[in-house]
Design an enzyme around this catalytic site. Structure first.
Site, short mmCIF file in Angstrom:
data_model
loop_
_atom_site.label_atom_id
_atom_site.label_comp_id
_atom_site.label_asym_id
_atom_site.label_seq_id
_atom_site.Cartn_x
_atom_site.Cartn_y
_atom_site.Cartn_z
N MET A 32 -25.77 38.05 -3.83
CA MET A 32 -26.33 37.54 -2.26
C MET A 32 -25.83 36.15 -2.26
O MET A 32 -26.21 35.63 -1.10
CB MET A 32 -27.71 37.54 -2.31
CG MET A 32 -28.32 39.08 -2.29
SD MET A 32 -29.83 39.11 -1.74
CE MET A 32 -30.82 38.08 -2.49
N LEU A 35 -23.70 31.02 -5.12
CA LEU A 35 -23.32 31.02 -6.28
C LEU A 35 -23.44 30.01 -7.47
O LEU A 35 -23.40 28.93 -6.76
CB LEU A 35 -21.86 31.56 -6.20
CG LEU A 35 -21.45 32.66 -5.68
CD1 LEU A 35 -19.99 32.95 -5.65
CD2 LEU A 35 -21.90 34.03 -5.99
N HIS A 39 -23.90 33.56 -11.81
CA HIS A 39 -22.95 34.59 -11.17
C HIS A 39 -21.59 34.36 -12.00
O HIS A 39 -21.01 35.51 -12.11
CB HIS A 39 -22.96 34.33 -9.77
CG HIS A 39 -24.04 34.37 -8.91
ND1 HIS A 39 -24.70 33.18 -8.49
CD2 HIS A 39 -24.91 35.40 -8.55
CE1 HIS A 39 -25.84 33.69 -7.78
NE2 HIS A 39 -25.94 34.95 -7.89
N GLY A 150 -27.33 40.82 -13.90
CA GLY A 150 -28.18 39.89 -14.94
C GLY A 150 -29.48 40.36 -15.45
O GLY A 150 -30.15 41.09 -14.65
N LYS A 152 -31.63 38.41 -15.91
CA LYS A 152 -32.63 37.48 -15.27
C LYS A 152 -33.61 38.31 -14.24
O LYS A 152 -34.73 37.97 -14.27
CB LYS A 152 -31.58 36.46 -14.45
CG LYS A 152 -32.29 35.66 -13.19
CD LYS A 152 -33.31 34.81 -13.53
CE LYS A 152 -33.80 33.91 -12.28
NZ LYS A 152 -34.16 34.88 -10.99
N GLN A 156 -35.24 44.75 -11.73
CA GLN A 156 -33.82 45.19 -10.85
C GLN A 156 -32.92 45.98 -11.65
O GLN A 156 -32.55 47.20 -11.23
CB GLN A 156 -33.39 43.97 -10.11
CG GLN A 156 -32.04 44.28 -9.70
CD GLN A 156 -31.68 43.07 -8.64
OE1 GLN A 156 -32.18 42.72 -7.59
NE2 GLN A 156 -30.66 42.33 -9.19
N VAL A 179 -28.50 33.07 -17.98
CA VAL A 179 -27.99 31.67 -17.79
C VAL A 179 -29.13 30.85 -17.51
O VAL A 179 -29.57 30.79 -16.34
CB VAL A 179 -26.49 31.34 -17.17
CG1 VAL A 179 -26.10 30.01 -17.29
CG2 VAL A 179 -25.44 32.52 -17.66
N LEU A 187 -31.16 29.86 -13.95
CA LEU A 187 -30.34 29.49 -12.77
C LEU A 187 -30.69 30.65 -11.92
O LEU A 187 -30.58 31.64 -12.08
CB LEU A 187 -28.77 29.31 -13.09
CG LEU A 187 -28.44 28.32 -14.16
CD1 LEU A 187 -26.93 28.30 -14.17
CD2 LEU A 187 -29.07 26.95 -13.70
N ARG A 190 -32.42 30.31 -5.43
CA ARG A 190 -33.26 29.68 -4.98
C ARG A 190 -33.79 28.35 -5.57
O ARG A 190 -34.79 27.62 -5.00
CB ARG A 190 -34.80 30.86 -5.17
CG ARG A 190 -34.73 32.09 -4.37
CD ARG A 190 -35.81 32.75 -4.90
NE ARG A 190 -35.62 34.25 -4.46
CZ ARG A 190 -36.02 34.64 -3.27
NH1 ARG A 190 -36.80 33.83 -2.75
NH2 ARG A 190 -35.71 35.93 -3.10
#
Ligand code: AMP
Length: 280
Positions: A32, A35, A39, A150, A152, A156, A179, A187, A190
């Site tokens: 989105m 970056l 990413h 990811g 993270k 999802q 990361v 990271l 947001r």
């Protein structure tokens, strides 16, 4: 590859890929934008494993259940393009809403079951339907061999694995490590919305996750979560949830499983942050 290519629809992207990269492997990295190195780590992995990498930048309105969150989501397209230009073999697609969701939309709704009901599913109603829909269409229109996501955003990732298995897509979903900055903060785009003091305060997320990982075997689930909440609440963030679940099904914690993950969501003022740790 001759010159850096940016597309705003899939027709142009498809004919470019067909002409220049026929029979070669395509890696897809959906983002989105705004970056960061997280990413970039996905893009680097995709470059190692494919002939050409398609990076999509699309702030997907369907996955925002809160209109203010959508409005405030960071958007820095020029900076993003400057970052991506340095890569050979990367093409960028920044599609419009109509390009991603055409009137003859190829997506058939996938039932997400528990994945859409617990943790992120509970607190962001409709979010994962929006994620499954957009990722399906990005895969459908760019036809990658592999797509990179990811850890993270681990729930999802499970939603995407489930969606791909339930559809006719033939894409390998590749999970990439989270990361973090040197202090442990995951990271996230947001993080751009946090000031320096808030960056520091947000470290309580990783501290709490690490506490859970170190103590769950000896203290057990309930006592670990109780102490973890106590620890978390010594900081200034507002906890939305903390729980330990199975990393694939998002069903309950199983004491003998190596598949458990602890997930957190919290607000740093009005910025919502999520993170997780694999318990192994
Ligand atoms: P986003 O732009 O937030 O939708 O993220 C695009 C992709 O980057 C998703 O697959 C995310 O899980 C992944 N991602 C975001 N932050 C990180 C991170 N810190 N480390 C690794 N991957 C990440």
């Amino acid at each position: 590859m001759a010159g850096f290519q940016t597309f705003h629809d899939f027709i142009g992207l498809q004919s470019f890929l067909k002409e220049k990269f026929h029979k070669q492997t395509i890696g897809l990295v959906p983002t989105m934008g705004a970056l960061h190195i997280g990413h970039i780590s996905l893009i680097e992995r995709a470059l190692e494993e494919n002939d050409i990498v398609v990076v999509t930048i699309f702030v997907n309105p369907k996955q925002f259940n809160n209109p203010n969150d959508l409005k405030n989501y960071p958007r820095v397209p020029e900076k993003d393009l400057a970052l991506l230009k340095v890569f050979d073999r990367v093409v960028v697609c920044m599609p419009s809403v109509d390009a991603v969701y055409p009137s003859n939309d190829p997506y058939k709704k996938v039932e997400l079951g528990l994945l859409d009901k617990v943790l992120e599913g509970e607190f962001r109603p409709g979010h994962f339907n929006g994620v499954a829909h957009v990722v399906h269409n990005l895969m459908y229109f760019s036809r990658p061999s592999k797509a990179y996501f990811g850890l993270k955003d681990i729930q999802q990732l499970s939603v995407i694995n489930h969606m791909v298995k339930s559809s006719s897509l033939t894409v390998d979903v590749v999970a990439c490590d989270t990361v973090r900055d040197k202090n442990g903060l995951a990271l996230s785009s947001r993080n751009l919305l946090l000031n320096k003091a808030q960056h520091h305060e947000a470290l309580i997320i990783h501290t709490t996750l690490t506490f859970v990982k170190s103590n769950i075997k000896s203290l057990g689930l309930q006592e670990t979560l109780r102490q973890a909440k106590e620890l978390f609440n010594k900081g200034t963030l507002n906890l939305e949830y903390i729980d330990v679940v199975d990393r694939e099904t998002f069903g309950p914690y199983k004491i003998d499983s190596t598949n458990n993950v602890c997930c957190i969501s919290a607000f740093c003022e009005n910025v919502r942050l999520i993170d997780n740790i694999l318990l192994g």
